[in-house]
Design a protein around this motif. Sequence first.
Motif, short mmCIF file in Angstrom:
data_model
loop_
_atom_site.label_atom_id
_atom_site.label_comp_id
_atom_site.label_asym_id
_atom_site.label_seq_id
_atom_site.Cartn_x
_atom_site.Cartn_y
_atom_site.Cartn_z
N VAL A 58 0.83 -1.21 0.00
CA VAL A 58 0.00 0.00 0.00
C VAL A 58 0.86 1.26 0.00
CG1 VAL A 58 -1.70 1.31 1.33
CG2 VAL A 58 -1.97 -1.15 1.06
N LYS A 91 2.42 1.87 -3.37
CA LYS A 91 1.41 2.27 -4.35
C LYS A 91 1.02 3.74 -4.14
CE LYS A 91 -1.89 1.03 -7.39
NZ LYS A 91 -2.27 -0.15 -8.09
N CYS A 106 -7.24 8.29 -1.90
CA CYS A 106 -7.60 7.99 -3.29
C CYS A 106 -8.37 9.15 -3.91
CB CYS A 106 -8.42 6.70 -3.39
SG CYS A 106 -7.45 5.21 -3.11
N SER A 132 -11.34 1.09 -6.02
CA SER A 132 -11.25 -0.01 -7.00
C SER A 132 -10.03 0.17 -7.89
CB SER A 132 -12.50 -0.08 -7.86
OG SER A 132 -13.61 -0.39 -7.08
N PHE A 191 -6.80 -0.68 -6.06
CA PHE A 191 -6.52 -2.09 -5.88
C PHE A 191 -6.50 -2.89 -7.18
CE2 PHE A 191 -7.88 -0.98 -1.54
CZ PHE A 191 -6.75 -1.44 -0.86
#
Length: 103
Positions: free
Chosen positions: A3, A6, A51, A59, A62
Motif C-alpha cells: 500500500v 502504491k 484515493c 477499486s 486495488f
Amino acid sequence: MNVGDKIKSLRETAGMSKGKLALEAGVSAAYIGQLESKNKQPTVDTLSRICQALGITLSEFFASDHPPELPPEVRRVCEKVQKLPPDKLRILNDVLDTWVKSE
C-alpha cells in the motif's frame, strides 16, 4: 501489493508533494511519510480519502498493476503504429475515427 509503495507511486505520478496530498486527504504530511515508508497502514476511510485526493477510486487503487494481455493481432498493430512518424499517425487516427463512427 504494498500500500505504501502504491501511494508513493500514485502521488509522484500525479506530481503531488506529500504535503499537498496530506492537505487534500485531511491527514498530516508525516502520516503520508509513515505510510510510504511502510511504518503505518491506513484505515479504509483514510485510504478512501487519499484515493479521492489522487483522483482515483478504491477499486482503481486495488486494480492489478498489469494491464490485460492484448490479442496478438492488436499487439502487431501497436508495434507498427509505434514506428509511424507523427504525420502518418494523424492520418491513421483520422481513418480509425471514420471507421469507428460508421459502425
